[in-house]
Enzyme design. Structure first.
Site, PDB file in Angstrom:
ATOM      1  N   GLY A  19      41.675  37.447  33.669  1.00 32.93           N
ATOM      2  CA  GLY A  19      40.617  38.317  33.155  1.00 32.93           C
ATOM      3  C   GLY A  19      41.086  39.263  32.065  1.00 32.93           C
ATOM      4  O   GLY A  19      40.375  40.195  31.706  1.00 32.93           O
TER       5      GLY A  19
ATOM      6  N   SER B  70      42.756  33.301  32.098  1.00 30.31           N
ATOM      7  CA  SER B  70      42.250  33.315  30.720  1.00 30.31           C
ATOM      8  C   SER B  70      42.326  31.942  30.043  1.00 30.31           C
ATOM      9  O   SER B  70      42.556  31.828  28.845  1.00 30.31           O
ATOM     10  CB  SER B  70      42.980  34.369  29.876  1.00 30.31           C
ATOM     11  OG  SER B  70      42.754  35.667  30.408  1.00 30.31           O
TER      12      SER B  70
ATOM     13  N   GLY C  38      37.987  31.252  35.443  1.00 29.41           N
ATOM     14  CA  GLY C  38      37.099  32.351  35.787  1.00 29.41           C
ATOM     15  C   GLY C  38      35.988  32.487  34.758  1.00 29.41           C
ATOM     16  O   GLY C  38      35.002  31.756  34.779  1.00 29.41           O
TER      17      GLY C  38
HETATM   18  P1  13P Z   1      39.825  34.204  34.083  1.00 33.91           P
HETATM   19  O1  13P Z   1      39.708  32.778  33.620  1.00 33.91           O
HETATM   20  O2  13P Z   1      38.554  34.970  33.905  1.00 33.91           O
HETATM   21  O3  13P Z   1      41.027  34.886  33.492  1.00 33.91           O
HETATM   22  O4  13P Z   1      40.063  34.148  35.653  1.00 33.91           O
HETATM   23  C1  13P Z   1      41.030  33.289  36.135  1.00 33.91           C
HETATM   24  C2  13P Z   1      40.887  33.247  37.601  1.00 33.91           C
HETATM   25  O5  13P Z   1      41.150  34.231  38.275  1.00 33.91           O
HETATM   26  C3  13P Z   1      40.404  32.016  38.214  1.00 33.91           C
HETATM   27  O6  13P Z   1      40.531  32.067  39.581  1.00 33.91           O
END
Ligand code: 13P
Length: 256
Positions: A176, A216, A237
């Protein structure tokens, strides 16, 4: 066994996003975009969205997962959901030990292990998350930590059950944040996970296990990440909340 014979798995982790109505709309939008993918496509959704997700995904190649599971079969555990309940709702996968659960909800390596055993005993596929913080990386503990978390999570898991295990290497500092691990860092981290599995179950069994990268991962960087020999897909995510972006990642994994 090499990557070419491990099937990649692209799994969306929606986290705490989407109502049932939004779930139906998003899956309907995704279905034609990911149809015919040459990888497994999974969406892990909040408990309250499972019914809508299973219904919307019917007849498509999208499989539905949950984001957590309790380790007891039933009883006085307010707010929790058992593995058998998930199976009864049409769930096939479950995310276990996500760093957000470890960070905010007191999840430990012991409870991750208990949840993994409960999920596997119920016939679910367990997506078990491991990953180091930035501080742990900077102190040089990445390999030690990834191997420890992997082995702890798999304590008591049989070689047969290992076939239903996916490990997601998610560096905490990349989740994130928009800061993705480089493809080489992802490959190295996934390699540490695979080495830990080999130490516990032997080379052949370890070579067959799907090890995802998460943190990410997006439509722009997915192709390079999944091109790495140890990166068998991703746990996504933010980018799994947008049909167009998610489908580009699925396409990259299908070709990777
Ligand atoms: P992001 O892709 O938003 O960074 O989140 C990754 C994640 O925690 C998937 O479980």
């Amino acid at each position: 066994m090499k990557k070419s014979v491990r099937r990649a798995v692209i799994a969306g982790n929606w986290k705490m996003n989407n109502t049932p109505a939004q779930t139906t709309a998003l899956i309907n939008e995704m279905k034609p975009l990911v149809a015919g993918a040459d990888c497994d496509v999974v969406l892990c959704v909040p408990f309250v969205d499972i019914a809508a997700a299973v219904e919307a995904a019917k007849g498509s190649n999208i499989k539905i997962g949950a984001e957590n599971v309790h380790f007891k079969a039933s009883g006085a555990y307010t707010g929790e959901v058992s593995a058998d309940m998930l199976v009864a709702c049409g769930v096939e996968y479950v995310v276990i030990g996500h760093s957000e659960r470890r960070q905010y909800f007191g999840e430990t390596d012991q409870t991750v292990n208990l949840r993994s055993l409960a999920a596997l005993n119920a016939g679910l596929k367990a997506i078990i998350c491991v990953g180091e913080t930035l501080e742990q990386r900077e102190l040089g503990y990445t390999e030690t930590l990834l191997k420890y978390q992997t082995k702890m999570a798999l304590t008591g898991v049989t070689k047969e059950q290992l076939k239903n295990v996916i490990i997601a290497y998610e560096p905490v500092w990349a989740i994130g944040t928009g800061v993705t691990a480089t493809a080489d860092q992802a490959d190295e981290g996934n390699g540490f996970v695979r080495a830990a599995i080999a130490e516990a179950y032997g080379e052949e069994a370890a070579e067959a296990v799907t090890v995802q990268y998460g943190g990410s991962m997006n439509a722009k960087n997915a192709e390079e990440l999944v091109s790495k020999v140890n990166v068998d897909g991703g746990l996504i995510g933010g980018a799994s909340l947008k049909a167009a972006d998610f489908s580009v990642i699925v396409k990259a994994a299908s070709e990777g």
